[in-house]
Design a protein around this motif. Structure first.
Motif, mmCIF file in Angstrom:
data_model
loop_
_atom_site.group_PDB
_atom_site.id
_atom_site.type_symbol
_atom_site.label_atom_id
_atom_site.label_comp_id
_atom_site.label_asym_id
_atom_site.label_seq_id
_atom_site.Cartn_x
_atom_site.Cartn_y
_atom_site.Cartn_z
ATOM 1 N N ALA A 164 7.315 12.004 5.939
ATOM 2 C CA ALA A 164 8.058 12.382 4.734
ATOM 3 C C ALA A 164 8.434 11.165 3.904
ATOM 4 N N ARG A 165 8.613 10.020 4.532
ATOM 5 C CA ARG A 165 9.075 8.813 3.832
ATOM 6 C C ARG A 165 7.971 7.793 3.604
ATOM 7 N N CYS A 166 6.897 7.872 4.369
ATOM 8 C CA CYS A 166 5.824 6.887 4.264
ATOM 9 C C CYS A 166 4.867 7.262 3.126
ATOM 10 N N LYS A 167 4.486 6.282 2.318
ATOM 11 C CA LYS A 167 3.637 6.526 1.158
ATOM 12 C C LYS A 167 2.413 5.599 1.192
ATOM 13 N N PRO A 168 1.230 6.114 0.825
ATOM 14 C CA PRO A 168 0.020 5.271 0.794
ATOM 15 C C PRO A 168 0.171 4.063 -0.120
ATOM 16 N N GLU A 169 0.880 4.247 -1.232
ATOM 17 C CA GLU A 169 1.037 3.121 -2.161
ATOM 18 C C GLU A 169 1.856 1.982 -1.550
ATOM 19 N N PHE A 170 2.816 2.337 -0.702
ATOM 20 C CA PHE A 170 3.594 1.299 -0.023
ATOM 21 C C PHE A 170 2.725 0.569 0.998
ATOM 22 N N GLU A 171 1.876 1.299 1.715
ATOM 23 C CA GLU A 171 0.993 0.645 2.675
ATOM 24 C C GLU A 171 0.033 -0.305 1.962
ATOM 25 N N ALA A 172 -0.527 0.124 0.850
ATOM 26 C CA ALA A 172 -1.442 -0.737 0.099
ATOM 27 C C ALA A 172 -0.727 -2.004 -0.368
ATOM 28 N N ALA A 173 0.526 -1.850 -0.815
ATOM 29 C CA ALA A 173 1.298 -3.006 -1.277
ATOM 30 C C ALA A 173 1.626 -3.950 -0.128
ATOM 31 N N ILE A 174 1.913 -3.398 1.054
ATOM 32 C CA ILE A 174 2.188 -4.222 2.233
ATOM 33 C C ILE A 174 0.984 -5.096 2.564
ATOM 34 N N ASP A 232 -1.424 -6.009 0.628
ATOM 35 C CA ASP A 232 -1.640 -6.981 -0.440
ATOM 36 C C ASP A 232 -0.665 -8.152 -0.321
ATOM 37 N N ASP A 233 0.604 -7.846 -0.043
ATOM 38 C CA ASP A 233 1.607 -8.910 0.100
ATOM 39 C C ASP A 233 1.290 -9.810 1.286
ATOM 40 N N LEU A 234 0.867 -9.227 2.397
ATOM 41 C CA LEU A 234 0.565 -10.032 3.579
ATOM 42 C C LEU A 234 -0.625 -10.950 3.336
ATOM 43 N N ARG A 235 -1.641 -10.431 2.648
ATOM 44 C CA ARG A 235 -2.792 -11.286 2.311
ATOM 45 C C ARG A 235 -2.357 -12.418 1.385
ATOM 46 N N LYS A 261 15.171 -2.151 2.992
ATOM 47 C CA LYS A 261 14.108 -1.731 2.073
ATOM 48 C C LYS A 261 14.622 -1.501 0.653
ATOM 49 N N ARG A 262 15.894 -1.123 0.552
ATOM 50 C CA ARG A 262 16.446 -0.840 -0.777
ATOM 51 C C ARG A 262 16.745 -2.110 -1.577
ATOM 52 N N ASP A 263 16.584 -3.285 -0.947
ATOM 53 C CA ASP A 263 16.873 -4.538 -1.638
ATOM 54 C C ASP A 263 15.684 -4.957 -2.494
ATOM 55 N N ASP A 264 15.396 -4.138 -3.499
ATOM 56 C CA ASP A 264 14.240 -4.407 -4.349
ATOM 57 C C ASP A 264 14.351 -5.731 -5.085
ATOM 58 N N ALA A 265 15.584 -6.204 -5.280
ATOM 59 C CA ALA A 265 15.772 -7.474 -5.983
ATOM 60 C C ALA A 265 15.161 -8.628 -5.196
ATOM 61 N N ARG A 266 14.947 -8.440 -3.898
ATOM 62 C CA ARG A 266 14.341 -9.483 -3.066
ATOM 63 C C ARG A 266 12.949 -9.097 -2.582
ATOM 64 N N ALA A 267 12.358 -8.118 -3.246
ATOM 65 C CA ALA A 267 11.008 -7.695 -2.880
ATOM 66 C C ALA A 267 10.014 -8.810 -3.187
ATOM 67 N N LEU A 268 9.019 -8.966 -2.329
ATOM 68 C CA LEU A 268 8.009 -9.994 -2.559
ATOM 69 C C LEU A 268 7.302 -9.784 -3.889
ATOM 70 N N ALA A 269 7.090 -8.529 -4.260
ATOM 71 C CA ALA A 269 6.409 -8.253 -5.528
ATOM 72 C C ALA A 269 7.167 -8.850 -6.706
ATOM 73 N N LYS A 270 8.491 -8.837 -6.639
ATOM 74 C CA LYS A 270 9.302 -9.404 -7.717
ATOM 75 C C LYS A 270 9.098 -10.916 -7.802
ATOM 76 N N TYR A 271 9.133 -11.581 -6.660
ATOM 77 C CA TYR A 271 8.942 -13.031 -6.662
ATOM 78 C C TYR A 271 7.537 -13.400 -7.126
ATOM 79 N N ARG A 272 6.551 -12.609 -6.694
ATOM 80 C CA ARG A 272 5.184 -12.874 -7.132
ATOM 81 C C ARG A 272 5.062 -12.727 -8.643
ATOM 82 N N ALA A 273 5.680 -11.691 -9.193
ATOM 83 C CA ALA A 273 5.608 -11.463 -10.641
ATOM 84 C C ALA A 273 6.271 -12.588 -11.409
#
Length: 285
Positions: free
Chosen positions: A44-54, A56-59, A247-259
């Motif tokens: 119910a909580r797991c999403k394919p888009e989150f897995e794809a982002a994970i 990508d971030d690890l690579r 997980k709710r700490d989007d302000a520290r998400a890797l995607a934010k730092y990458r952007a």
């Protein structure tokens, strides 16, 4: 020296943050073989888009892992088999209590203050011995510990040393933990011990917030005849107020730092790890 096999096991329920980056880098830095496992049993909580982002971030962090990636959603039969084996030993029982039922039972005046264990308030044993044939599946900890005696594990991280747990400790401070939830059909505890054995993990690396759950995992490993790996619980990455990142700490998400133009070396610096260029081959974090 024996081959060291570690793993990083994120849940695709949100973006990776700095704490995840630290956990993945520590696991990879301590390994001869680094494996990835996607913990996606909560559909119910797991999403394919989150897995794809994970992935990508690890690579982007410079990590690589063996293929194929293990996904818990593919392994439900293995968890069912482990649960059936425990059920056949007579060490489990079905529980029909709701969270409200448990809260009410623990708040009764004669109970005193509720003991808080690795899974929250220690279950009061309401359904034990009632012979229910449906509901969540719980481990009868007293019966399990009567069979096992004291248990222990070796820790190399924040609480380095041998940790031994008595029968009384496990009964009073852990209690009859849930092995299978009604909505999912398994639990983190069952999935993690079955998967660590299947992947031949020799050292489990994870945050110190999971340290108290390790005794549960050793009990299940012993009951199921699975090996007990070494454990390395590392420090947590916290915010400016000392609160661990979630997980709710989007302000520290890797995607934010990458952007914003951060590099993998910047991330290593932010989580207190040395730059890649300063690490010698085989360095253990």
């Amino acid at each position: 020296m024996a081959e060291r096999v570690t793993r990083f096991a994120p849940s695709p329920t949100g973006p990776l943050h700095l704490g995840h980056a630290y956990a993945a880098l520590v696991a990879a830095g301590r390994s001869d073989r680094f494996l990835l496992r996607i913990e996606d049993i909560d559909r119910a909580r797991c999403k394919p888009e989150f897995e794809a982002a994970i992935l990508d971030d690890l690579r982007w962090l410079g990590l690589s892992w063996e293929i194929p990636v293990m996904r818990q959603s593919d392994r439900l039969p293995a968890y069912d088999a482990a649960l059936a084996r425990l059920y056949e030993t007579g060490l489990t029982y079905h529980c029909t209590c709701t969270r409200g039922d448990i809260k009410a039972a623990l708040s009764a005046p004669q109970e005193g203050a509720a003991m808080i264990g690795p899974d929250g308030p220690v279950y009061p044993g309401t359904c034990r011995g009632k012979g229910h044939r449906a509901g969540a599946l719980r481990l009868d900890m007293a019966a399990a510990m009567a069979r096992l005696g004291e248990i222990g594990f070796h820790e190399t991280g924040v609480r380095a040393g041998e940790h031994i747990y008595s029968v009384a400790q496990m009964i009073e401070k852990v209690g009859d933990i849930a092995l299978a939830r009604r909505d999912i059909g398994t639990s983190y505890h069952i999935a993690v011990v079955v998967d660590d054995a299947a992947q031949a993990i020799t050292e489990v690396t994870r945050g110190e917030d999971l340290f108290e759950a390790t005794a549960i995992h050793v009990v299940l490993q012993r009951l199921l005849g699975l090996p007990t790996p070494a454990y390395h619980h590392h420090r947590l990455i916290r915010d400016d107020q000392g609160k661990r990142l979630a997980k709710r700490d989007d302000a520290r998400a890797l995607a934010k730092y990458r952007a914003e133009g951060a590099t993998p070396e910047d991330v290593r610096r932010m989580v207190g790890l040395p730059p890649i260029s300063s690490q010698k081959s085989g360095k253990i974090l």
